[in-house]
Design an enzyme around this catalytic site. Structure first.
Site, PDB file in Angstrom:
ATOM      1  N   SER A 136      13.679 113.807  14.951  1.00 33.20           N
ATOM      2  CA  SER A 136      14.335 113.964  16.245  1.00 33.20           C
ATOM      3  C   SER A 136      15.797 114.403  16.155  1.00 33.20           C
ATOM      4  O   SER A 136      16.079 115.481  15.674  1.00 33.20           O
ATOM      5  CB  SER A 136      14.192 112.656  17.020  1.00 33.20           C
ATOM      6  OG  SER A 136      14.639 112.832  18.319  1.00 33.20           O
ATOM      7  N   HIS A 137      16.702 113.522  16.568  1.00 34.96           N
ATOM      8  CA  HIS A 137      18.130 113.862  16.625  1.00 34.96           C
ATOM      9  C   HIS A 137      18.833 113.574  15.299  1.00 34.96           C
ATOM     10  O   HIS A 137      20.039 113.786  15.194  1.00 34.96           O
ATOM     11  CB  HIS A 137      18.790 113.062  17.735  1.00 34.96           C
ATOM     12  CG  HIS A 137      18.550 111.581  17.575  1.00 34.96           C
ATOM     13  ND1 HIS A 137      17.312 111.022  17.805  1.00 34.96           N
ATOM     14  CD2 HIS A 137      19.344 110.584  17.170  1.00 34.96           C
ATOM     15  CE1 HIS A 137      17.371 109.730  17.559  1.00 34.96           C
ATOM     16  NE2 HIS A 137      18.595 109.432  17.159  1.00 34.96           N
ATOM     17  N   ASP A 164      14.072 118.164  18.002  1.00 36.45           N
ATOM     18  CA  ASP A 164      12.687 118.411  18.408  1.00 36.45           C
ATOM     19  C   ASP A 164      12.569 118.706  19.900  1.00 36.45           C
ATOM     20  O   ASP A 164      11.460 118.731  20.442  1.00 36.45           O
ATOM     21  CB  ASP A 164      11.783 117.231  18.013  1.00 36.45           C
ATOM     22  CG  ASP A 164      12.184 115.923  18.663  1.00 36.45           C
ATOM     23  OD1 ASP A 164      13.378 115.757  18.977  1.00 36.45           O
ATOM     24  OD2 ASP A 164      11.310 115.060  18.860  1.00 36.45           O
ATOM     25  N   ASP A 200      18.066 118.242  21.377  1.00 34.13           N
ATOM     26  CA  ASP A 200      18.100 117.707  20.009  1.00 34.13           C
ATOM     27  C   ASP A 200      17.128 118.488  19.130  1.00 34.13           C
ATOM     28  O   ASP A 200      16.530 119.474  19.562  1.00 34.13           O
ATOM     29  CB  ASP A 200      17.793 116.203  19.993  1.00 34.13           C
ATOM     30  CG  ASP A 200      16.367 115.896  20.385  1.00 34.13           C
ATOM     31  OD1 ASP A 200      15.748 116.732  21.086  1.00 34.13           O
ATOM     32  OD2 ASP A 200      15.844 114.840  19.997  1.00 34.13           O
ATOM     33  N   LYS A 257       9.290 112.789  26.538  1.00 37.01           N
ATOM     34  CA  LYS A 257      10.425 113.294  27.294  1.00 37.01           C
ATOM     35  C   LYS A 257      10.569 114.779  26.979  1.00 37.01           C
ATOM     36  O   LYS A 257      10.041 115.252  25.968  1.00 37.01           O
ATOM     37  CB  LYS A 257      11.686 112.504  26.993  1.00 37.01           C
ATOM     38  CG  LYS A 257      12.068 112.432  25.532  1.00 37.01           C
ATOM     39  CD  LYS A 257      13.213 111.445  25.393  1.00 37.01           C
ATOM     40  CE  LYS A 257      13.710 111.344  23.982  1.00 37.01           C
ATOM     41  NZ  LYS A 257      12.961 110.380  23.175  1.00 37.01           N
ATOM     42  N   SER A 289      19.378 107.424  26.564  1.00 35.24           N
ATOM     43  CA  SER A 289      19.501 108.118  25.283  1.00 35.24           C
ATOM     44  C   SER A 289      19.166 109.601  25.423  1.00 35.24           C
ATOM     45  O   SER A 289      18.542 110.191  24.559  1.00 35.24           O
ATOM     46  CB  SER A 289      18.605 107.462  24.240  1.00 35.24           C
ATOM     47  OG  SER A 289      17.268 107.446  24.693  1.00 35.24           O
ATOM     48  N   GLU A 312      15.819 107.863  30.290  1.00 33.77           N
ATOM     49  CA  GLU A 312      16.495 106.893  29.439  1.00 33.77           C
ATOM     50  C   GLU A 312      17.937 107.303  29.239  1.00 33.77           C
ATOM     51  O   GLU A 312      18.255 108.494  29.246  1.00 33.77           O
ATOM     52  CB  GLU A 312      15.835 106.856  28.066  1.00 33.77           C
ATOM     53  CG  GLU A 312      14.414 106.407  28.072  1.00 33.77           C
ATOM     54  CD  GLU A 312      13.912 106.257  26.651  1.00 33.77           C
ATOM     55  OE1 GLU A 312      13.671 105.135  26.231  1.00 33.77           O
ATOM     56  OE2 GLU A 312      13.794 107.280  25.956  1.00 33.77           O
ATOM     57  N   ASP A 372      13.160 117.149  22.661  1.00 31.01           N
ATOM     58  CA  ASP A 372      12.756 116.231  23.738  1.00 31.01           C
ATOM     59  C   ASP A 372      13.959 115.640  24.465  1.00 31.01           C
ATOM     60  O   ASP A 372      13.837 115.144  25.573  1.00 31.01           O
ATOM     61  CB  ASP A 372      11.788 115.142  23.242  1.00 31.01           C
ATOM     62  CG  ASP A 372      12.338 114.311  22.104  1.00 31.01           C
ATOM     63  OD1 ASP A 372      13.461 114.609  21.619  1.00 31.01           O
ATOM     64  OD2 ASP A 372      11.647 113.358  21.690  1.00 31.01           O
ATOM     65  N   ARG A 373      15.141 115.693  23.845  1.00 33.88           N
ATOM     66  CA  ARG A 373      16.342 115.174  24.523  1.00 33.88           C
ATOM     67  C   ARG A 373      17.094 116.293  25.215  1.00 33.88           C
ATOM     68  O   ARG A 373      16.942 117.465  24.857  1.00 33.88           O
ATOM     69  CB  ARG A 373      17.286 114.537  23.508  1.00 33.88           C
ATOM     70  CG  ARG A 373      16.699 113.328  22.848  1.00 33.88           C
ATOM     71  CD  ARG A 373      17.726 112.677  21.961  1.00 33.88           C
ATOM     72  NE  ARG A 373      17.166 111.475  21.390  1.00 33.88           N
ATOM     73  CZ  ARG A 373      17.876 110.440  20.970  1.00 33.88           C
ATOM     74  NH1 ARG A 373      19.186 110.470  21.023  1.00 33.88           N
ATOM     75  NH2 ARG A 373      17.283 109.380  20.472  1.00 33.88           N
ATOM     76  N   ARG A 428      10.858 107.211  10.056  1.00 33.47           N
ATOM     77  CA  ARG A 428      11.965 108.123   9.721  1.00 33.47           C
ATOM     78  C   ARG A 428      12.671 107.601   8.477  1.00 33.47           C
ATOM     79  O   ARG A 428      13.079 106.448   8.443  1.00 33.47           O
ATOM     80  CB  ARG A 428      12.961 108.220  10.890  1.00 33.47           C
ATOM     81  CG  ARG A 428      12.325 108.851  12.101  1.00 33.47           C
ATOM     82  CD  ARG A 428      13.264 108.968  13.285  1.00 33.47           C
ATOM     83  NE  ARG A 428      12.504 109.413  14.444  1.00 33.47           N
ATOM     84  CZ  ARG A 428      12.977 109.498  15.678  1.00 33.47           C
ATOM     85  NH1 ARG A 428      14.233 109.164  15.923  1.00 33.47           N
ATOM     86  NH2 ARG A 428      12.219 109.908  16.677  1.00 33.47           N
TER      87      ARG A 428
HETATM   88  C1  G16 Z   1      13.302 107.762  20.582  1.00 37.04           C
HETATM   89  C2  G16 Z   1      12.449 107.182  21.669  1.00 37.04           C
HETATM   90  C3  G16 Z   1      13.269 106.917  22.902  1.00 37.04           C
HETATM   91  C4  G16 Z   1      14.464 106.060  22.554  1.00 37.04           C
HETATM   92  C5  G16 Z   1      15.257 106.727  21.440  1.00 37.04           C
HETATM   93  C6  G16 Z   1      16.411 105.875  20.950  1.00 37.04           C
HETATM   94  O1  G16 Z   1      13.754 109.024  20.926  1.00 37.04           O
HETATM   95  O2  G16 Z   1      11.388 108.050  21.999  1.00 37.04           O
HETATM   96  O3  G16 Z   1      12.461 106.291  23.842  1.00 37.04           O
HETATM   97  O4  G16 Z   1      15.277 105.860  23.667  1.00 37.04           O
HETATM   98  O5  G16 Z   1      14.413 106.945  20.346  1.00 37.04           O
HETATM   99  O6  G16 Z   1      15.912 104.738  20.375  1.00 37.04           O
HETATM  100  P1  G16 Z   1      16.831 103.740  19.585  1.00 37.04           P
HETATM  101  O7  G16 Z   1      17.861 103.273  20.582  1.00 37.04           O
HETATM  102  O8  G16 Z   1      15.893 102.674  19.144  1.00 37.04           O
HETATM  103  O9  G16 Z   1      17.497 104.495  18.462  1.00 37.04           O
HETATM  104  P2  G16 Z   1      13.855 110.199  19.868  1.00 37.04           P
HETATM  105  O10 G16 Z   1      14.477 111.337  20.628  1.00 37.04           O
HETATM  106  O11 G16 Z   1      14.716 109.683  18.752  1.00 37.04           O
HETATM  107  O12 G16 Z   1      12.451 110.433  19.441  1.00 37.04           O
END
Ligand code: G16
Length: 583
Positions: A124-125, A302, A300, A400, A389, A387, A304-305, A25
């Site tokens: 993602s977010h 994409d 979010d 997710k 998050s 998680e 998944d959240r 990213r």
């Molecule tokens: C990704 C991962 C998750 C993780 C999250 C936050 O999610 O797939 O398993 O919990 O990042 O990670 P970090 O605390 O390292 O920022 P996503 O939704 O960003 O793809």
């Protein structure tokens, strides 16, 4: 049929193409540098075994953020040049991350083909737009993110790359219309198949949940619902599933049109960024115009959240997964024959552990990163995981799944209310959570994020905390000087995980301070930022006494927060007197 040639282009490595928690990213301004995306894509092809590239079918799509359309055309041309047989693209380049996982696992092409992997284009977010973030990650044949063995190879390749392959003369493919375009190259046929972005995913959801019982809830005049896609890709699935399949009113969807810049917002479903939903649900600083809906949820970029809300009520993601696990067998047909096991990431609260213990379920604690759940699921050890998050999911796919989590909650509400539709008051989200705390106890929980902190300062803070851990008695001396009303630290370490399936070891997965009464302080550096460093501080306290489970969570956690901030010298190291986001 268009015939194309393959060109070999010279290139030189870029620094910093190491995939993070979930892919690479960076700012769009970095991704659009000549050859930047090309280097990463070629490094990925070179990291995969030949049979996953030559003659293979791969998926390329994402959350539709700025630069996605250009990136898709580049990847199609590079896939053709690398000998890929077919590229599958969701219409308009849109597929949610969970839908990509579903497509890899479930979709069968007209000629019987199956996908062996996918490039998912999302950050993602993180916000999108010309000045914001873009991202790319590779998912494998099981539908889950590439494991560290592959991401390490990709990174190593990015450091030595000298050339990439591209079919420059391949015309851009119209990805706005469903259909197959055929090409012919030096190694034979190459097809680009543009398909409906929602069909495969909707089919899977129908097979998991009892849509009829959810429909009864959603059309009941006593139930009100609001879904906020934060202008991410979830909007297209929300419209199809909640409105067209399940009968929710169109007006219950907000921000459900995917936009390249997410409407200028931060597509992260939490209490800070999902402002419109939070206000509607009666949780904002200003009062809502109307009576808040009974149920609210957000996704979010994409999809998944997820964030789950009741009327004036926030469900922590850690509680959410515990509650889904506790009710899944009764409420969700897919789990009717029982759960194989449950899992959470280390910083997620122990609410799920208590459910697992009470129900006699296998339980696993893994590092942050969805990829760690995949191995457990492939080995048949885990059915539901989550998680802190805002990620919740199950073994129906290997990502997710934001919409799945909403359907899981709607299923639980539908189940608890199955005899309530005529006359009785509905059981609410809050009722379900309060009842859960009464049965299992409550894990008070909060997370403080310090975003875009100077990277060197963040490293120093972490090193300082690790150093402190060499003497528990010194730690306890400092803790007691800060507060006398917290219990003793009984363990202080860096979390290390040995995968029970393949034996691989992941070190340095977060700094933990564990207290005698079950409280925990965890410090981690985020692996998903694109600039500077983000420090995450996770604070948790367990309360078994059911007369004390309904306190205000920030109040209940105040002593531990005090200890965490002073113990870590947060302000001294970062110069920040307050976090960017509190969840
Ligand atoms: C990704 C991962 C998750 C993780 C999250 C936050 O999610 O797939 O398993 O919990 O990042 O990670 P970090 O605390 O390292 O920022 P996503 O939704 O960003 O793809």
């Amino acid at each position: 049929m268009v015939v194309f040639q393959v060109s070999r282009k010279e290139t030189t490595p870029f620094d910093g193409q190491k995939p993070g928690t979930s892919g690479l990213r960076k700012k769009v301004s970095v991704f659009i540098k000549p050859n930047y995306l090309h280097n990463f894509v070629q490094s990925t092809f070179n990291a995969l075994s030949a049979d996953k590239v030559k003659g293979a079918t791969i998926v390329v799509s994402g959350d539709g953020r700025y630069f996605s359309k250009d990136a898709i055309q580049i990847i199609i041309k590079m896939a053709a040049a690398n000998g890929v047989r077919r590229v599958w693209v969701g219409q308009n380049g849109l597929l949610s991350t969970p839908a990509v996982s579903a497509v890899i696992r479930e979709r069968v092409g007209a000629d019987g083909s199956k996908a062996s992997g996918a490039f998912i284009l999302t950050a993602s977010h993180n916000p999108g737009g010309p000045h914001e973030d873009f991202g790319i990650k590779y998912n494998m044949e099981n539908g889950g993110p590439a494991p560290e063995t592959i991401t390490d190879k990709i990174y190593a390749n990015t450091k030595t790359i000298k050339e990439y392959l591209i079919a420059e003369d391949l015309p851009d493919v119209d990805i706005s219309a469903v259909g197959v375009t055929h090409f012919n190259g030096p190694e034979g046929d190459f097809d680009v198949d543009v398909f409906d972005s929602t069909n495969d995913y909707v089919k899977l959801m129908r097979a998991i949940f009892d849509f009829e019982s959810i429909r009864k809830l959603l059309v009941s005049p006593k139930f009100t619902f609001c879904y906020d896609a934060l202008n991410g890709v979830a909007g297209i699935y929300a419209k199809r599933i909640f409105v067209e399949e399940l009968g929710a009113k169109e007006s219950s969807l907000i921000n459900c049109i995917p936009k390249e810049d997410f409407g200028g917002g931060h597509p992260d479903p939490n209490l800070t960024y999902a402002k419109e939903l939070v206000t509607r649900m009666g949780l904002g600083k200003s009062s809502p115009q109307d009576e808040p809906p009974e149920f609210g949820a957000a996704a979010d970029g994409d999809a998944d959240r997820n964030m789950i809300l009741g009327k004036r009520f926030f469900v922590t993601p850690s509680d959410s997964v515990a509650i889904i696990a506790a009710n899944a067998v009764e409420a969700i047909p897919y789990f009717a024959s029982g759960l194989k096991g449950v899992a959470r990431s280390m910083p997620t609260s122990a609410a799920l552990d208590v459910v697992a213990k009470n129900l006699g379920l296998k339980f696993f604690e893994v590092p942050t990163g969805w990829k760690f759940f995949g191995n457990l699921m492939d080995a048949g050890l885990c059915s539901i995981c989550g998680e802190e998050s805002f990620g919740t999911g199950s073994d129906h796919i290997r990502e997710k799944d934001g919409i799945w989590a909403v359907l899981a909650w709607l299923s639980i509400l539908a189940y608890k209310n199955k005899n309530n539709f005529n006359g009785e008051k509905l059981v609410t989200v809050e009722d379900i959570v309060v009842q859960h705390w009464a049965t299992y106890g409550r894990h008070y929980y909060t997370r403080y994020d310090y975003e875009n902190v100077d990277a060197a300062a963040a490293k120093e803070l972490m090193a300082y905390l690790v150093n402190l851990q060499s003497s528990l008695s010194d730690v306890n001396k400092i803790v007691k000087e800060i507060r006398t009303d917290v219990s003793n630290v009984v363990q202080a370490d860096e979390f290390e995980y040995k995968d029970p399936v393949d034996g691989s070891i992941s070190k340095h997965q977060g700094i933990r301070y564990l207290f005698e009464d079950g409280s925990r302080l965890v410090f981690r550096l985020s692996g998903t930022g694109s600039e500077g460093a983000t420090i995450r501080l996770y604070i948790e306290q367990y309360e078994k006494d059911s007369s004390k489970t309904q306190r205000n969570s920030q109040e209940a956690l105040a002593p531990l927060v005090d200890v965490a901030l002073k113990l870590s010298k947060m302000q001294e190291f970062t110069g920040r007197s307050a976090p960017t986001v509190i969840t």
